[in-house]
Design an enzyme around this catalytic site. Structure first.
Site, PDB file in Angstrom:
ATOM      1  N   ALA A 241      41.692  45.080  49.238  1.00 45.34           N
ATOM      2  CA  ALA A 241      42.395  45.066  48.217  1.00 45.34           C
ATOM      3  C   ALA A 241      43.346  45.618  48.023  1.00 45.34           C
ATOM      4  O   ALA A 241      43.506  46.525  48.300  1.00 45.34           O
ATOM      5  CB  ALA A 241      41.899  44.654  46.583  1.00 45.34           C
ATOM      6  N   HIS A 242      44.676  45.552  47.357  1.00 47.97           N
ATOM      7  CA  HIS A 242      45.989  46.473  47.402  1.00 47.97           C
ATOM      8  C   HIS A 242      45.388  47.778  46.696  1.00 47.97           C
ATOM      9  O   HIS A 242      43.809  48.552  46.022  1.00 47.97           O
ATOM     10  CB  HIS A 242      46.973  46.002  46.301  1.00 47.97           C
ATOM     11  CG  HIS A 242      46.753  45.756  44.728  1.00 47.97           C
ATOM     12  ND1 HIS A 242      47.409  45.315  43.926  1.00 47.97           N
ATOM     13  CD2 HIS A 242      45.129  46.072  44.342  1.00 47.97           C
ATOM     14  CE1 HIS A 242      46.813  45.021  43.449  1.00 47.97           C
ATOM     15  NE2 HIS A 242      45.833  45.766  43.233  1.00 47.97           N
TER      16      HIS A 242
END
Length: 339
Positions: A241-242
């Site tokens: 994920a980010h």
């Protein structure tokens, strides 16, 4: 292609026991190899196979002492498994060495800088202001967005999508279907129950000697960078994920998901189907067992199992007690009948 046993021994800093002129033209498994093949013996349980293998040569440990007569040529090295891996790498390079030039149709923006000995497969796309290094191979139907940097000797396999502003180091391999730099999962809840998209303005930075498996996705950062450092190995079907950071030489197995802004240290191992909550820190050299759910930060050198994950030794004791529950219940029921 043929190589002598002596040449292979020199390549691996080993020594030959037997006929050094033995010709090797392929690689094989010790239990079903054919003449002309090179095999290796690393696991002791396969030792019986070395006494009747058809392989022309076998990599063995320098300390290996055969219990019977060995007919094949032995190449003694420090670590047969690592040595065989080195040969596989060299063989792979030879197989892919001829991939140079541009197939048609393909597209590269005139503002992009393309290195020497580049391979561009049919229907591949390179956007504006990209910097592509030497000996890079971009296979058919791969997409490279604007402002992307790709280092020397990196391989981008078919169907890979690399979003704008991503930075990829040298000697990397990105397998088919991987997506680098797609939007992170950022949505702000609104008073009316809807969600407003939060723009993801960062990028992905990948170091050198990184392998990324098929259909793995790495989201760009909301701000700053999602960072995959040198030597990281990611299996197939992984979600990063980010704003995640993954330290050097960490390996992660298939179907693992790492939530946003988590920092994973160096030389960690995350087994298959691991889930990691966001905004955590996993210390260097930590190991997370298969299907574990990590809900809190881990110190360095921890080994955890279970969901929620906790110390391996405690988990094994708890699991032993759990397996004993049916017997304990039966004993309690018998005692209640008596008293």
């Amino acid at each position: 292609m043929e190589f002598s046993a002596t040449y292979i021994a020199q390549l691996l800093d080993g020594e030959v026991q037997g006929d050094g002129t033995t010709k090797i033209s392929k690689l094989g498994k010790i239990d079903d190899a054919e003449p002309g093949a090179l095999a290796f013996l690393s696991n002791p349980k396969y030792e019986p196979a070395i006494y009747n293998t058809a392989a022309s040569a076998v990599l063995v440990n320098k300390q290996f002492q055969p219990r019977q007569t060995v007919q094949t040529t032995l190449i003694r090295v420090e670590d047969p498994y690592s040595g065989f891996t080195t040969l596989l790498e060299e063989y792979h390079k030879l197989l892919n060495h001829d991939k140079v030039g541009t197939e048609e149709p393909t597209f590269a923006h005139e503002s992009s800088q393309l290195g020497e000995s580049l391979y561009r497969g049919a229907f591949s796309y390179i956007g504006a202001n990209c910097k592509i290094g030497n000996n890079v191979k971009i296979y058919p139907q791969a997409y490279v967005g604007d402002n992307v940097v790709i280092g020397n000797h990196t391989i981008i396999h078919s169907g890979v999508k690399i979003y704008a502003d991503s930075i990829i180091g040298s000697h990397c391999v990105i397998h088919a279907g991987a997506v680098i730099g797609s939007d992170g999962f950022g949505f702000a809840p609104q008073p009316d129950g809807t969600y407003k998209t939060i723009p993801q303005l960062g990028n992905v930075v990948i170091g050198h000697h990184v392998n990324i498996g098929a259909n793995t996705t790495i989201d760009c950062a909301t701000l700053g960078s999602t960072t995959i450092r040198d030597g990281v190995k990611l299996d197939n079907l992984i979600q990063i994920a980010h704003n995640v950071e993954i330290g050097e030489n960490t390996v992660i197995a298939a179907q693992t998901g790492v939530s946003g802004s988590t920092k994973i240290g160096k030389n960690c191992v995350l087994a298959g189907q691991v889930g990691v909550v966001g905004h955590l820190t996993i210390g260097d050299r930590s190991t997370v067992g298969a299907q574990a759910g990590v809900g809190k930060s881990l110190k360095s050198d921890q080994i955890v199992l279970g969901s929620p994950a906790f110390d391996r030794k405690k988990y094994l004791r708890a699991y032993a007690a759990f397996r004993s529950l049916p017997d304990l219940i039966e004993r309690i029921n018998e005692l209640e009948k008596k008293y």
